[in-house]
Write an enzyme that holds these catalytic residues in place. Sequence first.
Site, PDB file in Angstrom:
ATOM      1  N   GLU A  35       0.829  -1.201   0.000  1.00 44.28           N
ATOM      2  CA  GLU A  35       0.000   0.000   0.000  1.00 44.28           C
ATOM      3  C   GLU A  35       0.872   1.263   0.000  1.00 44.28           C
ATOM      4  OE1 GLU A  35      -2.455   2.572   3.232  1.00 44.28           O
ATOM      5  OE2 GLU A  35      -2.353   0.407   3.539  1.00 44.28           O
TER       6      GLU A  35
ATOM      7  N   ASP B 100       0.783   3.856  -3.216  1.00 41.93           N
ATOM      8  CA  ASP B 100       0.368   5.252  -3.080  1.00 41.93           C
ATOM      9  C   ASP B 100       1.275   6.161  -3.907  1.00 41.93           C
ATOM     10  OD1 ASP B 100      -1.069   7.506  -1.612  1.00 41.93           O
ATOM     11  OD2 ASP B 100       0.990   7.869  -1.005  1.00 41.93           O
TER      12      ASP B 100
ATOM     13  N   ASP C 103      -7.133   1.310   0.083  1.00 45.84           N
ATOM     14  CA  ASP C 103      -5.804   0.777   0.404  1.00 45.84           C
ATOM     15  C   ASP C 103      -5.490  -0.441  -0.453  1.00 45.84           C
ATOM     16  OD1 ASP C 103      -5.574   2.719   2.314  1.00 45.84           O
ATOM     17  OD2 ASP C 103      -5.948   1.397   4.025  1.00 45.84           O
TER      18      ASP C 103
ATOM     19  N   GLU D  67      -4.379   0.488  -3.999  1.00 40.60           N
ATOM     20  CA  GLU D  67      -2.973   0.908  -4.014  1.00 40.60           C
ATOM     21  C   GLU D  67      -2.042  -0.289  -3.894  1.00 40.60           C
ATOM     22  OE1 GLU D  67      -3.494   5.389  -2.076  1.00 40.60           O
ATOM     23  OE2 GLU D  67      -2.937   3.709  -0.789  1.00 40.60           O
TER      24      GLU D  67
END
Length: 219
Positions: free
Chosen positions: A36, A40, A109, A112
Amino acid sequence: MQALQQALGYTFRDIAHLRRALTHPSTKQPDNQRLEFLGDAILEFCVSDMLYHKYTDFQEGALTARRAALVCERTLSVLAHSLDLGRCLVMGNGEIQTGGREKPSILADAVEAVLAAIYVDGGYEAVREVIFRLFKDEDKLVAPRVKDDKSALQEYTQAHELGLPAYRIIDTTGPDHDRQFVAEVLICGRRAATGQGTSKKSAEQMAARAALKRCQDEE
Protein backbone atom coordinates in the site's frame (compact mmCIF):
# COMPACT_ATOMS: atom_id res chain seq x y z
CA MET A 1 -8.46 -14.04 -8.52
CA GLN A 2 -8.67 -14.89 -12.19
CA ALA A 3 -11.66 -12.59 -12.60
CA LEU A 4 -9.76 -9.76 -10.90
CA GLN A 5 -6.79 -10.21 -13.21
CA GLN A 6 -9.13 -10.05 -16.20
CA ALA A 7 -10.71 -6.86 -14.84
CA LEU A 8 -7.26 -5.34 -14.35
CA GLY A 9 -6.10 -6.45 -17.78
CA TYR A 10 -2.96 -7.89 -16.24
CA THR A 11 -1.91 -11.49 -15.56
CA PHE A 12 0.56 -11.99 -12.73
CA ARG A 13 3.72 -13.97 -13.31
CA ASP A 14 3.88 -14.68 -9.59
CA ILE A 15 0.37 -14.84 -8.12
CA ALA A 16 1.86 -14.55 -4.61
CA HIS A 17 2.25 -10.80 -5.20
CA LEU A 18 -1.48 -10.44 -5.78
CA ARG A 19 -2.35 -12.61 -2.79
CA ARG A 20 -0.20 -10.40 -0.58
CA ALA A 21 -1.87 -7.26 -1.96
CA LEU A 22 -5.29 -8.66 -1.07
CA THR A 23 -4.40 -9.66 2.50
CA HIS A 24 -5.73 -7.26 5.14
CA PRO A 25 -3.80 -6.68 8.42
CA SER A 26 -6.69 -8.19 10.39
CA THR A 27 -5.58 -11.68 9.27
CA LYS A 28 -2.43 -11.52 11.42
CA GLN A 29 -0.59 -12.85 8.35
CA PRO A 30 1.93 -11.05 6.12
CA ASP A 31 -0.31 -8.24 4.88
CA ASN A 32 -0.58 -5.57 2.20
CA GLN A 33 0.59 -2.52 4.18
CA ARG A 34 4.06 -2.30 2.62
CA LEU A 35 2.56 -2.67 -0.85
CA GLU A 36 0.00 0.00 0.00
CA PHE A 37 2.84 2.39 0.89
CA LEU A 38 4.54 1.75 -2.44
CA GLY A 39 1.31 1.84 -4.42
CA ASP A 40 0.37 5.25 -3.08
CA ALA A 41 3.54 6.76 -4.56
CA ILE A 42 3.24 4.86 -7.84
CA LEU A 43 -0.38 5.89 -8.32
CA GLU A 44 0.29 9.56 -7.61
CA PHE A 45 3.20 9.63 -10.07
CA CYS A 46 1.36 7.82 -12.86
CA VAL A 47 -1.78 9.94 -12.49
CA SER A 48 0.39 13.08 -12.49
CA ASP A 49 2.05 11.87 -15.69
CA MET A 50 -1.33 11.16 -17.29
CA LEU A 51 -2.82 14.54 -16.36
CA TYR A 52 0.31 16.47 -17.39
CA HIS A 53 0.11 15.12 -20.92
CA LYS A 54 -3.70 15.13 -21.17
CA TYR A 55 -4.40 18.66 -19.96
CA THR A 56 -1.70 20.76 -21.59
CA ASP A 57 -3.48 24.03 -20.76
CA PHE A 58 -3.90 23.32 -17.03
CA GLN A 59 -1.71 25.22 -14.58
CA GLU A 60 -0.21 23.63 -11.46
CA GLY A 61 -3.16 24.37 -9.19
CA ALA A 62 -5.71 22.83 -11.55
CA LEU A 63 -3.55 19.76 -12.13
CA THR A 64 -3.03 19.31 -8.39
CA ALA A 65 -6.75 19.55 -7.64
CA ARG A 66 -7.59 17.11 -10.43
CA ARG A 67 -5.03 14.62 -9.18
CA ALA A 68 -6.33 14.93 -5.62
CA ALA A 69 -9.84 14.10 -6.86
CA LEU A 70 -8.59 10.99 -8.63
CA VAL A 71 -6.29 9.46 -6.02
CA CYS A 72 -8.44 10.13 -2.95
CA GLU A 73 -10.13 7.40 -0.90
CA ARG A 74 -13.60 7.95 -2.30
CA THR A 75 -12.56 7.67 -5.95
CA LEU A 76 -10.38 4.64 -5.28
CA SER A 77 -13.24 2.91 -3.48
CA VAL A 78 -15.47 3.52 -6.52
CA LEU A 79 -12.76 1.99 -8.68
CA ALA A 80 -12.49 -0.96 -6.28
CA HIS A 81 -16.22 -1.63 -6.63
CA SER A 82 -15.92 -1.61 -10.43
CA LEU A 83 -13.23 -4.30 -10.10
CA ASP A 84 -15.27 -6.26 -7.50
CA LEU A 85 -12.15 -6.06 -5.37
CA GLY A 86 -13.91 -6.41 -2.02
CA ARG A 87 -14.94 -9.97 -2.81
CA CYS A 88 -11.29 -10.95 -3.26
CA LEU A 89 -9.98 -9.54 0.02
CA VAL A 90 -8.60 -11.87 2.66
CA MET A 91 -9.42 -10.56 6.13
CA GLY A 92 -10.19 -11.65 9.67
CA ASN A 93 -13.69 -12.71 10.68
CA GLY A 94 -14.13 -9.68 12.88
CA GLU A 95 -13.43 -7.32 10.00
CA ILE A 96 -15.73 -9.27 7.70
CA GLN A 97 -18.57 -9.11 10.23
CA THR A 98 -18.26 -5.34 10.51
CA GLY A 99 -18.55 -4.88 6.74
CA GLY A 100 -14.86 -4.67 5.93
CA ARG A 101 -15.36 -5.67 2.31
CA GLU A 102 -17.37 -2.47 1.77
CA LYS A 103 -15.33 0.01 3.80
CA PRO A 104 -13.98 2.76 1.51
CA SER A 105 -10.67 3.03 3.40
CA ILE A 106 -9.97 -0.70 3.11
CA LEU A 107 -10.94 -0.79 -0.56
CA ALA A 108 -8.81 2.26 -1.39
CA ASP A 109 -5.80 0.78 0.40
CA ALA A 110 -6.28 -2.49 -1.48
CA VAL A 111 -6.32 -0.70 -4.83
CA GLU A 112 -2.97 0.91 -4.01
CA ALA A 113 -1.56 -2.43 -2.85
CA VAL A 114 -2.69 -4.22 -6.01
CA LEU A 115 -1.09 -1.55 -8.19
CA ALA A 116 2.16 -1.93 -6.25
CA ALA A 117 1.94 -5.69 -6.70
CA ILE A 118 1.70 -5.19 -10.46
CA TYR A 119 4.77 -2.96 -10.32
CA VAL A 120 6.75 -5.53 -8.32
CA ASP A 121 5.61 -8.33 -10.61
CA GLY A 122 5.88 -6.67 -14.00
CA GLY A 123 7.68 -3.34 -13.69
CA TYR A 124 6.81 0.28 -14.28
CA GLU A 125 5.45 0.00 -17.82
CA ALA A 126 3.04 -2.73 -16.75
CA VAL A 127 1.55 -0.75 -13.88
CA ARG A 128 1.52 2.46 -15.90
CA GLU A 129 -0.54 0.75 -18.60
CA VAL A 130 -3.01 -0.58 -16.03
CA ILE A 131 -3.38 2.79 -14.30
CA PHE A 132 -3.87 4.66 -17.55
CA ARG A 133 -6.56 2.18 -18.56
CA LEU A 134 -8.36 2.25 -15.20
CA PHE A 135 -8.40 6.06 -15.13
CA LYS A 136 -9.13 6.55 -18.82
CA ASP A 137 -12.73 7.57 -18.11
CA GLU A 138 -11.70 9.80 -15.23
CA ASP A 139 -14.75 12.05 -15.55
CA LYS A 140 -17.00 9.12 -14.66
CA LEU A 141 -14.92 8.45 -11.55
CA VAL A 142 -15.01 12.08 -10.44
CA ALA A 143 -18.59 12.88 -11.55
CA PRO A 144 -20.33 11.48 -8.44
CA ARG A 145 -18.42 14.04 -6.38
CA VAL A 146 -19.63 17.13 -8.20
CA LYS A 147 -22.71 17.71 -6.02
CA ASP A 148 -20.74 17.34 -2.78
CA ASP A 149 -19.29 20.79 -2.19
CA LYS A 150 -17.73 19.84 1.14
CA SER A 151 -15.77 17.03 -0.49
CA ALA A 152 -14.68 19.32 -3.31
CA LEU A 153 -13.46 21.95 -0.84
CA GLN A 154 -11.62 19.34 1.19
CA GLU A 155 -9.86 18.09 -1.94
CA TYR A 156 -8.84 21.65 -2.77
CA THR A 157 -7.49 22.47 0.70
CA GLN A 158 -5.58 19.19 0.93
CA ALA A 159 -4.12 19.66 -2.54
CA HIS A 160 -2.92 23.12 -1.52
CA GLU A 161 -1.66 21.95 1.89
CA LEU A 162 -4.22 24.03 3.79
CA GLY A 163 -5.39 21.23 6.06
CA LEU A 164 -9.00 20.20 6.60
CA PRO A 165 -11.84 22.76 6.57
CA ALA A 166 -13.76 23.17 9.83
CA TYR A 167 -17.47 23.97 10.07
CA ARG A 168 -19.68 25.43 12.76
CA ILE A 169 -23.24 26.73 12.96
CA ILE A 170 -23.16 30.39 13.92
CA ASP A 171 -26.85 31.31 13.77
CA THR A 172 -30.31 29.72 13.79
CA THR A 173 -33.51 31.62 13.02
CA GLY A 174 -37.19 30.95 12.38
CA PRO A 175 -39.83 28.71 13.99
CA ASP A 176 -39.34 24.97 14.40
CA HIS A 177 -41.17 24.16 11.17
CA ASP A 178 -39.15 26.64 9.13
CA ARG A 179 -35.66 26.76 10.60
CA GLN A 180 -32.84 28.56 8.83
CA PHE A 181 -29.25 27.76 9.71
CA VAL A 182 -26.14 29.80 9.00
CA ALA A 183 -22.82 27.96 8.88
CA GLU A 184 -19.29 29.21 8.50
CA VAL A 185 -16.32 27.31 7.19
CA LEU A 186 -12.83 27.92 8.53
CA ILE A 187 -9.66 27.28 6.57
CA CYS A 188 -6.42 27.44 8.54
CA GLY A 189 -8.48 28.75 11.45
CA ARG A 190 -9.85 31.72 9.51
CA ARG A 191 -13.37 32.27 8.24
CA ALA A 192 -13.42 31.53 4.51
CA ALA A 193 -17.16 31.87 3.83
CA THR A 194 -20.65 31.44 5.23
CA GLY A 195 -23.74 29.69 3.90
CA GLN A 196 -27.41 29.45 4.75
CA GLY A 197 -29.80 26.51 4.48
CA THR A 198 -32.85 24.79 5.91
CA SER A 199 -30.65 22.21 7.65
CA LYS A 200 -27.21 22.23 9.21
CA LYS A 201 -25.87 20.02 6.42
CA SER A 202 -27.25 22.19 3.63
CA ALA A 203 -25.87 25.33 5.29
CA GLU A 204 -22.43 23.71 5.49
CA GLN A 205 -22.63 22.69 1.83
CA MET A 206 -23.49 26.25 0.82
CA ALA A 207 -20.61 27.60 2.90
CA ALA A 208 -18.25 25.10 1.27
CA ARG A 209 -19.43 26.08 -2.20
CA ALA A 210 -18.86 29.77 -1.48
CA ALA A 211 -15.42 29.10 0.01
CA LEU A 212 -14.31 26.97 -2.93
CA LYS A 213 -15.40 29.65 -5.41
CA ARG A 214 -13.56 32.30 -3.41
CA CYS A 215 -10.38 30.22 -3.28
CA GLN A 216 -10.48 29.51 -7.00
CA ASP A 217 -11.16 33.16 -7.85
CA GLU A 218 -8.11 34.21 -5.83
CA GLU A 219 -5.71 31.86 -7.65
